[in-house]
Each structure stands twice: as structure tokens, then as C-alpha cells.
Design an enzyme around this catalytic site. Structure first.
Site, PDB file in Angstrom:
ATOM      1  N   VAL A  37       0.713  -0.981   0.167  1.00 26.04           N
ATOM      2  CA  VAL A  37       0.051  -0.085   0.055  1.00 26.04           C
ATOM      3  C   VAL A  37       0.848   1.090   0.046  1.00 26.04           C
ATOM      4  CG1 VAL A  37      -1.654   1.401   1.322  1.00 26.04           C
ATOM      5  CG2 VAL A  37      -1.963  -1.189   1.172  1.00 26.04           C
ATOM      6  N   GLU A  38       1.728   1.511   0.941  1.00 27.79           N
ATOM      7  CA  GLU A  38       2.696   2.587   0.732  1.00 27.79           C
ATOM      8  C   GLU A  38       3.529   2.639  -0.198  1.00 27.79           C
ATOM      9  OE1 GLU A  38       1.903   1.017   5.254  1.00 27.79           O
ATOM     10  OE2 GLU A  38       2.359   0.131   3.237  1.00 27.79           O
ATOM     11  N   ASP A  39       4.132   1.514  -0.776  1.00 26.53           N
ATOM     12  CA  ASP A  39       4.952   1.504  -1.920  1.00 26.53           C
ATOM     13  C   ASP A  39       4.259   2.238  -3.044  1.00 26.53           C
ATOM     14  OD1 ASP A  39       7.259   0.826  -3.259  1.00 26.53           O
ATOM     15  OD2 ASP A  39       6.045  -0.651  -4.108  1.00 26.53           O
ATOM     16  N   LEU A  51       3.467   5.802  -2.560  1.00 31.35           N
ATOM     17  CA  LEU A  51       4.975   6.612  -2.701  1.00 31.35           C
ATOM     18  C   LEU A  51       5.272   7.009  -4.367  1.00 31.35           C
ATOM     19  CD1 LEU A  51       6.628   5.890   0.697  1.00 31.35           C
ATOM     20  CD2 LEU A  51       5.631   8.034  -0.075  1.00 31.35           C
TER      21      LEU A  51
END
Length: 251
Positions: free
Chosen positions: A219-221, A224
Site C-alpha cells: 500500500v505505502e509503496d 509513494l
């Protein structure tokens, strides 16, 4: 004066589209930090939020956007937080019951981003940070994030998957060259939700939201990658300690 944004409605499809009604916040002329916190009913909801309140009170120029996973806001939570006289508190509700819910809090974080987008003309410049209620935060470090984030900043997060911390690894010159993590997989940005902050205008300019259908742990990858293309574009904030944010999940 405590400023509330209260969103009520019978359906999760209801959108924020009325600036006069939904952007009723007092204007802070200083560069601010907008903290988006998803929350949901459960035995740890109240103690987790109580733990966050002193951080909100001590952090300079903070707007706390609390998004409840429900059709209606929780009046008990509303009254509890109101009693602490936070200067800039926004409380809205967004149910995920009838939408995709592969990752807890994703729709609520996106609803917080949408509030920022709709209300951009009514709020100051600043930084957006996604702070889950079950984590622990240093208010001094949140002030550093507010002051030092120009594009995307990253930092260490403690107690991740059995590791002491997870975060970027640095070259001798202080540039980011990789990640200290227990598992990297095929991720370009190996970082926890609590390990980065984004400039408000960059976030809105790129029209970025969280992908609720992203693969687990990506999710974070994924988020970003929509903001920056290389590690060189990230700015590391070390803080006064090795770790200034901790992943202290309570449920």
C-alpha cells in the site's frame, strides 16, 4: 475555540462537496501539519484516541482530521475530544461497509485527503501525515516533520515486524540508498504508513489516493510511487532519537 467538521449521512457514497458547510475551520496562517487518523468502533478506540490527544495539544499548528469508519459520527467520541479544546479538530465519517475493504483504514484516509482537496482554499500550506491511533508519537518530532518536509520526507518507525525499527539506510554523504527492513519483497519504498509525510500541495497536485486494491504490504509503496520516482527525491528526517514514532498496535 474548538472547530468541528461533522459529516453525517446514511450512505458511504456521500461525498464532501459543500465548502460552506464542510470547511468551517479557523484559519492558521503558519505552515501546518494535517494529521489524518482513521478510527473505528472497538474496545481500544477510546484509549487509543485519549493517548493521541496530548500529542495533538502539544504539536504546533496541527489540524487533526479524524475519520470514523461508520455511517454516523460517534457522539461519545465527539464530546470526549471536544472537552480538551483542541484548536483545529475535524471529525467526519465514511463507512467502508459497502465498498472495498482489503486494507483497514484506506477509504478513511482517502476521505481525509478528499477533505483537504475540497477545503484547500480554506486551509494554510502544510504537510500531510497519516497517523494511526494505535501508534505512539513524539510531538517534538511531529513539529520537525511540519518544518522540514518540502516534498516527501521519510523517517524510522519502531517495532515493525519484530525489528527494532524500519526505515531508510544512508550513504556516508547522508543520501538514501536503501532500506533497513525485515522484508523488502519487490518494494521500491520499504516503509510503514507512519514513516513518511507529504507536502500538501504536492499531494493534491498529483491527485494521489491510496489504492484499496493494492497487494498486502504494498500500500505505502504504491502510494509513494505516485508521488516520486526515485530515492533521491526523498528527504530523511533523523529526529533527536533513532526512533521517534513507534508501531505500538493494541489490537
Amino acid at each position: 475555540l474548538l472547530q468541528f467538521q461533522i459529516k453525517k449521512g446514511p450512505s458511504e457514497k456521500t461525498e464532501i462537496d459543500n465548502k460552506e458547510q464542510n470547511c468551517n475551520v479557523s484559519i492558521n496562517l503558519k505552515r501546518s501539519i494535517f494529521i489524518i487518523t482513521p478510527t473505528h468502533k472497538g474496545p481500544f478506540q477510546v484509549p487509543n484516541l485519549i493517548r493521541m490527544i496530548p500529542v495533538m495539544l502539544l504539536t504546533d499548528s496541527v489540524y487533526w482530521i479524524l475519520v470514523e469508519d461508520a455511517f454516523f459520527i460517534n457522539e461519545t467520541i465527539n464530546d470526549m475530544i471536544k472537552s480538551y479544546n483542541l484548536k483545529h479538530f475535524i471529525y467526519i465519517s465514511k463507512s467502508s461497509l459497502s465498498g472495498p475493504n482489503n486494507h483497514r483504514g484506506m477509504l478513511q484516509r482517502n476521505f481525509g485527503i478528499n477533505w483537504l482537496r475540497v477545503c484547500r482554499d480554506s486551509i494554510p500550506d502544510g504537510v500531510v501525515y497519516f497517523a494511526d491511533a494505535e501508534n505512539s508519537y513524539s510531538f517534538q518530532f511531529l513539529n520537525e516533520i511540519r518544518k522540514k518536509t518540502n516534498k516527501v520526507s521519510v523517517f524510522n518507525v519502531g517495532l515493525i515486524e519484530g525489528e527494532l525499527y524500519e526505515g531508510p539506510t544512508l550513504s556516508k554523504k547522508g543520501t538514501i540508498i536503501g532500506w533497513h527492513t525485515d522484508w523488502s519483497g519487490e518494494r521500491k519504498f520499504c516503509i510503514d504508513m507512519a514513516g513518511f509525510a507529504v507536502d500538501l500541495d504536492l499531494l493534491l497536485e498529483k491527485k494521489v489516493e491510496f489504492n484499496v486494491n493494492a497487494a498486502p504490504n504494498f500500500v505505502e509503496d504504491n502510494f509513494l510511487k505516485s508521488l516520486v520516482s526515485s530515492l533521491d527525491e526523498l528527504f530523511f528526517i533523523p529526529g533527536k532519537m533513532l526512533v521517534n514514532v513507534w508501531h505500538t498496535e493494541t489490537f
